[in-house]
Design an enzyme around this catalytic site. Sequence first.
Site, PDB file in Angstrom:
ATOM      1  N   SER A   1       0.839  -1.195   0.000  1.00 43.99           N
ATOM      2  CA  SER A   1       0.000   0.000   0.000  1.00 43.99           C
ATOM      3  C   SER A   1       0.872   1.241   0.000  1.00 43.99           C
ATOM      4  O   SER A   1       1.780   1.372   0.828  1.00 43.99           O
ATOM      5  CB  SER A   1      -0.911   0.009   1.232  1.00 43.99           C
ATOM      6  OG  SER A   1      -1.604   1.244   1.317  1.00 43.99           O
ATOM      7  N   HIS A   2       0.588   2.135  -0.909  1.00 42.77           N
ATOM      8  CA  HIS A   2       1.311   3.406  -0.949  1.00 42.77           C
ATOM      9  C   HIS A   2       0.759   4.405   0.056  1.00 42.77           C
ATOM     10  O   HIS A   2       1.288   5.514   0.184  1.00 42.77           O
ATOM     11  CB  HIS A   2       1.254   3.995  -2.358  1.00 42.77           C
ATOM     12  CG  HIS A   2       2.159   3.294  -3.328  1.00 42.77           C
ATOM     13  ND1 HIS A   2       2.659   3.889  -4.456  1.00 42.77           N
ATOM     14  CD2 HIS A   2       2.682   2.032  -3.321  1.00 42.77           C
ATOM     15  CE1 HIS A   2       3.431   3.038  -5.112  1.00 42.77           C
ATOM     16  NE2 HIS A   2       3.450   1.903  -4.445  1.00 42.77           N
ATOM     17  N   ALA A   3      -0.282   4.004   0.761  1.00 37.75           N
ATOM     18  CA  ALA A   3      -0.835   4.904   1.781  1.00 37.75           C
ATOM     19  C   ALA A   3       0.201   5.232   2.849  1.00 37.75           C
ATOM     20  O   ALA A   3       0.170   6.317   3.447  1.00 37.75           O
ATOM     21  CB  ALA A   3      -2.065   4.270   2.425  1.00 37.75           C
TER      22      ALA A   3
ATOM     23  N   PHE B   1       3.159   6.019   2.468  1.00 39.79           N
ATOM     24  CA  PHE B   1       4.079   7.076   2.064  1.00 39.79           C
ATOM     25  C   PHE B   1       3.594   8.452   2.515  1.00 39.79           C
ATOM     26  O   PHE B   1       4.348   9.426   2.465  1.00 39.79           O
ATOM     27  CB  PHE B   1       4.282   7.073   0.550  1.00 39.79           C
ATOM     28  CG  PHE B   1       4.917   5.809   0.026  1.00 39.79           C
ATOM     29  CD1 PHE B   1       5.811   5.094   0.788  1.00 39.79           C
ATOM     30  CD2 PHE B   1       4.610   5.336  -1.250  1.00 39.79           C
ATOM     31  CE1 PHE B   1       6.397   3.932   0.310  1.00 39.79           C
ATOM     32  CE2 PHE B   1       5.191   4.181  -1.740  1.00 39.79           C
ATOM     33  CZ  PHE B   1       6.089   3.471  -0.956  1.00 39.79           C
TER      34      PHE B   1
END
Length: 394
Positions: A230-232, A234
Amino acid sequence: MSGPLDGVRVIDLTTIYSGPIATSILGDHGADVVKIEAPGGEAMRPGFRQRRNGVSGPFAMMNRNKRSLVLDLSEDSGKRVLERLLGGADVVVENFRPGVMGRLGFGWERMQAINSRLIYASINGVGPTGPYANRRVYDAVIQAISGMASLQADPTVERPQMINTLMCDKLTSITAAQNICSALYAREKTGRGQRVEISMLDSSLFFLWPDSMANFTFIGDDIPKRQFGSHAYFVRQTKDGYIATMPVQPAEWSGLFTALELDELLGDERFATPRARQENGDLFQQLITDAYAQFTTGELVERLGENEVPFAEINSREAVIEDPQVKAMGALVEFEHPYGGAMRQPRPPGRFSDTETDIFRCSPQLGEHTDAVLDEYGFDSNEIQRLRDQGTVA
């Protein structure tokens, strides 16, 4: 200096987003792009939101570095004009639904007979075959088919989300421009043109595969599938806002731990490797999240920079214009459009040492260059007047 595609003549039959952006890229590189428009003008010309003096902001961006010729292709006389234009062109680009060009009388075999050196680029949604081939296709449809919308799904509710930009249209545009340039290079060796089909679905799958679809590279059950990342993570909440960080290398993780005053994690085996951090993910993320919240965004900018952690403040759309890096690069160009007034657009992204990419000309008025283009393609003044009188051109 002239552009790297100086001397390349492009007939642009495209509309809306994917095609016009692709041909504008060719124009940015110096190609002579002639935009063929129906008598009523292209659908994007009126604009839906941002306009000034009848000039649409999106249209101006997607159709810079082009000339406009109005041509009625519903009449045989218009088709005869197009045939002569194709005879003198290097590239023709269209993004109609499959079969439209054939019904107009300009299938690939006919084009080859007209001009054996012609590059015919066809941009479409899903290609000419298959169960979806005759569907109407726009960006959201391809986000759905390709799985792109599921990448954005909120895991707490499992509801897919569309990426809030026309991602598939735009990445297809870049793919199309590159493919056209490859076909032009091949022609230098073979002397012959060729047909190039670029589908939004192909472009999107290629774009997604290296990271987002890595679980599906190996066929068989011997390689276990991993949890999707998940890029969340970042995006981190600070004491007074948000900041983006993306540590990848060991030194960057060490720098992050130091910046967040979590030096005790440096020797903790539970967090020493990517695999260990994943296996202890819930605890690790909670520790990191709590640490970010102890600092203001300004404090973290200093601390992350000192420790060489990849980071950036998260700009609002308005803040992008004033970002010091954007300004230092000269990435946004301000100029005076003859009809739309003062405008701002991104410069062409490639920087060439010996050839120039630039905004050579602003987006054209409807039919602004009809006579000049026809003259350059061998029509005499009497022919042009007769075509105008017939309503074939305008």
